[in-house]
Design an enzyme around this catalytic site. Structure first.
Site, short mmCIF file in Angstrom:
data_model
loop_
_atom_site.label_atom_id
_atom_site.label_comp_id
_atom_site.label_asym_id
_atom_site.label_seq_id
_atom_site.Cartn_x
_atom_site.Cartn_y
_atom_site.Cartn_z
N ASP A 479 0.83 -1.21 0.00
CA ASP A 479 0.00 0.00 0.00
C ASP A 479 0.87 1.26 0.00
OD1 ASP A 479 -2.32 1.49 0.12
OD2 ASP A 479 -3.07 0.58 1.97
N ASP A 549 -10.60 2.12 -3.37
CA ASP A 549 -11.16 1.91 -2.03
C ASP A 549 -12.67 1.95 -2.07
OD1 ASP A 549 -8.87 1.46 -0.68
OD2 ASP A 549 -8.68 3.47 0.17
C1 DGJ Z 1 -5.76 2.00 1.89
C2 DGJ Z 1 -6.12 0.78 1.10
O1 DGJ Z 1 -6.58 1.12 -0.17
C3 DGJ Z 1 -7.15 -0.02 1.88
O2 DGJ Z 1 -7.57 -1.12 1.13
C4 DGJ Z 1 -6.56 -0.43 3.19
O3 DGJ Z 1 -5.51 -1.32 2.99
C5 DGJ Z 1 -6.10 0.79 3.96
N1 DGJ Z 1 -5.24 1.61 3.17
C6 DGJ Z 1 -5.38 0.39 5.22
O4 DGJ Z 1 -4.86 1.45 5.87
#
Ligand code: DGJ
Length: 735
Positions: A479, A549
């Site tokens: 990430d 997301d």
């Molecule tokens: C952003 C990601 O896109 C989410 O899927 C998740 O992993 C969060 N970060 C966790 O902090």
């Protein structure tokens, strides 16, 4: 496929699968662009270029030949300062402060295969006969600058890979102020520009607008390819739709700040340039040093945007993505992020994994919150040591418990970041990107580690290697949750500070190369607050990306449809999440959520233990169905049928390579009173074959039978529904 040079006319004819790209050396000096588009036989390639005298305000490089002006010559790599007023592809600054250069042709080399780009992601070939490469060497002898333009054409794709190497042969230092990956001048301007724009949770929406004089700029200044604008631009003929018309795609294999610009001049020509964003960039080349630009993939389609997308899909899926998972079906996963966020225990995780096992899932992914004291997003990034309060027996115990249930175990990291509240930051406050004496601006309470530094990279490789070797981890979610500010590096001298952002990218690519090659059996998925770094550079290291997301099924129609313009379906993570949806608070049926997520790399991201018995039964059927369909979805040919940007319904389909099997998704977002009867024309089938067609959620015996020609030229009769958020998955098989 092949490249021919005709020395009599100075023309290079590059033939890809069914397209031609023609370059001509004008006066033996200037690399001029002649043609890119449908393949031509090459009867008189040297007679195609139109050179006309323009007005006296167009300076001429030869006073005795007023037809020759760099301001109007269509060029392959325009420079700055000696008579071309259009946007340049590169610009240098000499020690004396001047910025003029004019490299001309010196030599060329044609060879089978495709070279790798040192330190940078790029497409590749497995056999030399898959591609042919032209290296065109230009030089400005006065200032000692050599420029090597590389073109690769592919046997199996209508694609040209372009990149440039800038070499300092001057014996003095030269500063690059701009060092783009290519330039290309079309002799026409009747184009519309198509690109992908958005923001967090609303990535890659398609925009299309006519080009006008002055043109169009698509760029990122964020230090990442970004949620906002993707490193992709297409110029299309005004009549271009999904199936017809010409589309010229430009896609940059780079994950940092980029620029793509289409400039229309008063004479109705269009210049396209693309590469690392020159904004806040410069690069000092000491004597004998060179600078390698990232690669851009130029794709031509005479079959509209659909044809362009299918070329990018196959090219990127098979000749950009690498590793054991490139051609392997991707596991169906459950991720605990939206189920628990930061609050979980080992028992809770095991409960979710157990429920996953009962439903037929294959991989459990432990997301953010397992390390340091990470109970919220305010601390601990950089402290990649297990949180013993949440997981008292550590990761090996948890991984084993998950594995005992028959699921693989996956883990989340955010390796490029550091929280000010972390052991790592307290020990190494100088390890983040920063500018002396200035505030270190945080986003999501975090700073960015300075990957331009070798010591930072060593540390990260070392700690991640430790964790990944400590227990059986089969998947990593990588990430990255903020963009750059105060872009400066403590170790770089003042004259190199503007190199920081690109050095960061080179450092990041090095770390990814080392870790992905050290753990070849691990499936890596990149992520950046969802799709904030969904770009070809990342796909070289990690064959899939968390698309967004935003997991709402209706929003996902646009996000996945837009993403499909360039990126293969096998690269798109798509999960079923809870309702009301956490991002938009919309409640949609589990059927729709399943159908939309099954059009990507399928998974669940909710608390599986909370399903009712009825929901569990449906999920079991979804999982079983995806197991049957995933080969088709992940590796089939993809056709867009109806755009969510244009109406209330969306449709797309997948067809197997041999045309014998297909899956169609049709979604109607809102119910329509007294709606007209509608048909959906399918694509990509065998016209002379007969197909069994059935609703994938009903037994196969409910099938109907149609000819491929009927399905494509007459169409499927669509259901008339009452109620919002309705969807149907159709399956097709030849008889
Ligand atoms: C952003 C990601 O896109 C989410 O899927 C998740 O992993 C969060 N970060 C966790 O902090």
């Amino acid at each position: 496929m092949g490249i021919q040079y005709d020395s009599a006319t100075g023309t290079f004819h590059l033939r890809a699968r069914s397209s031609s790209y023609i370059i001509q050396l004008v006066k033996g000096q200037y690399a001029a662009h002649v043609h890119w588009g449908r393949q031509v036989r090459g009867t008189n390639p040297g007679g195609l270029l139109a050179i006309r005298r323009r007005c006296s305000f167009s300076p001429s490089t030869d006073p005795d030949d007023l037809t020759l002006s760099l301001d109007t010559l269509p060029q392959e790599l325009p420079s700055y300062g000696s008579s071309d007023y259009r946007v340049p592809a590169f610009q240098v600054q000499l020690e004396n402060g001047t910025t003029v250069s004019e490299p001309t042709y010196v030599s060329h080399r044609i060879y089978a295969g495709k070279p790798a780009l040192e330190g940078l992601p790029a497409t590749y070939v497995e056999q030399a006969e898959e591609a042919e490469t032209l290296e065109l060497v230009l030089s400005d002898a006065l200032i000692g600058l050599k420029v090597v333009l590389t073109y690769t054409v592919f046997r199996d794709f209508d694609a040209v890979a372009r990149s440039v190497r800038y070499v300092n042969e001057s014996g003095r230092s030269i500063r690059l102020l701009r060092a783009l990956s290519f330039g290309l001048d079309f002799d026409r301007a009747d184009f519309e520009a198509v690109h992908l724009s958005g923001t967090w949770a609303r990535e890659r929406h398609i925009e299309r607008r006519p080009l006008t004089t002055g043109g169009s700029v698509i760029e990122s200044r964020r230090g990442a390819s970004s949620h906002s604008l993707n490193p992709f631009l297409a110029l299309v003929s005004p009549d271009c739709d999904e199936d017809r018309g010409e589309a010229y795609g430009f896609s940059l294999v780079y994950s940092g700040s980029f620029l793509a610009q289409a400039e229309v001049d008063p004479y109705g020509t269009t210049r396209v340039v693309m590469g690392i964003n020159p904004f806040d960039f410069s690069w000092l080349l000491e004597p004998d040093e060179s600078f390698q630009s990232p690669e851009a993939l130029l794709v031509y389609s005479s079959e509209g945007l659909g044809g362009m997308s299918r070329t990018y899909h196959r090219l990127y899926r098979t000749r950009l993505c690498r590793g054991e998972y490139r051609d392997r079906p991707r596991p169906i996963l459950v991720n605990n992020w939206e189920a628990t966020y930061f609050q979980f225990t080992a028992d809770k995780i095991e409960d979710i994994a157990r429920a996953g096992q009962e439903l037929g899932l294959e991989l459990f992914v432990l997301d953010d919150g397992w390390f340091g004291k990470r109970d919220n997003d305010r601390s601990s990034l950089g402290d990649w040591f297990v949180d013993r309060e949440k997981l008292p027996l550590g990761l090996p115990d948890l991984a084993e418990r998950v594995q005992r249930l028959g699921l693989q175990f996956g883990l989340w990291f955010e390796p490029e970041m550091v929280s000010p509240d972390s052991e790592l930051y307290r020990t190494h406050p100088d390890w983040c990107l920063h500018v002396p004496d200035r505030r270190r601006t945080t986003a999501r309470h975090q700073l960015i580690l300075d990957y331009s530094r070798a010591d930072v990279r060593e540390y990260i490789v070392h700690v991640l290697t430790d964790v990944l070797s400590s227990c059986p981890i089969s998947y990593v979610k990588w990430d990255m949750n903020r963009n750059m500010t105060e872009i400066g590096s403590e170790l770089l001298p003042p004259e190199r500070q503007r190199e920081t952002a690109h050095r960061y990218m080179l450092g990041l690519y090095e770390v990814m190369e080392r870790l992905t090659s050290a753990f070849p059996s691990v499936l890596f998925e990149s992520c950046s607050g969802g799709g904030g770094r969904f770009d070809p550079g990342m796909l070289y290291y990690m064959p899939q990306t968390w698309t967004s997301d935003n997991t709402d099924a209706v929003e996902r129609l646009k996000i996945q449809y837009g993403t499909s313009l360039v990126y293969p379906i096998s690269s798109m993570g798509a999960h079923v999440s809870a309702v009301p949806n956490h991002q938009v608070h919309r409640t949609t049926p589990l059927e729709l959520r399943g159908h939309v997520a099954m059009s990507g790399n399928f998974g669940y991201e909710l608390d599986l233990t909370k399903f009712t018995e009825q929901e569990s039964e449906l999920v079991k059927r979804q999982v079983a169905l995806y197991k049957e369909l995933r080969g088709l979805v992940q590796f089939g040919q993809y056709y867009r049928l109806r755009s969510p940007f244009e109406g209330n319904d969306t449709a797309w389909m997948f067809v197997s390579e041999d045309g014998k099997e297909a899956m169609v998704l049709y979604v109607q977002v809102l119910s329509e009173p007294n709606a007209p009867l509608r048909k959906l024309r399918l694509k990509g089938l065998q016209a002379d074959a007969d197909y069994r067609v059935w609703d994938a959620d009903l037994p196969e015996e409910s099938e109907d039978r149609f000819g491929g020609d009927e399905l494509m030229h007459v169409g499927l009769n669509l259901p008339v529904w009452k109620g919002d958020f309705r969807s149907r998955l159709y399956r097709l098989k030849t008889i």
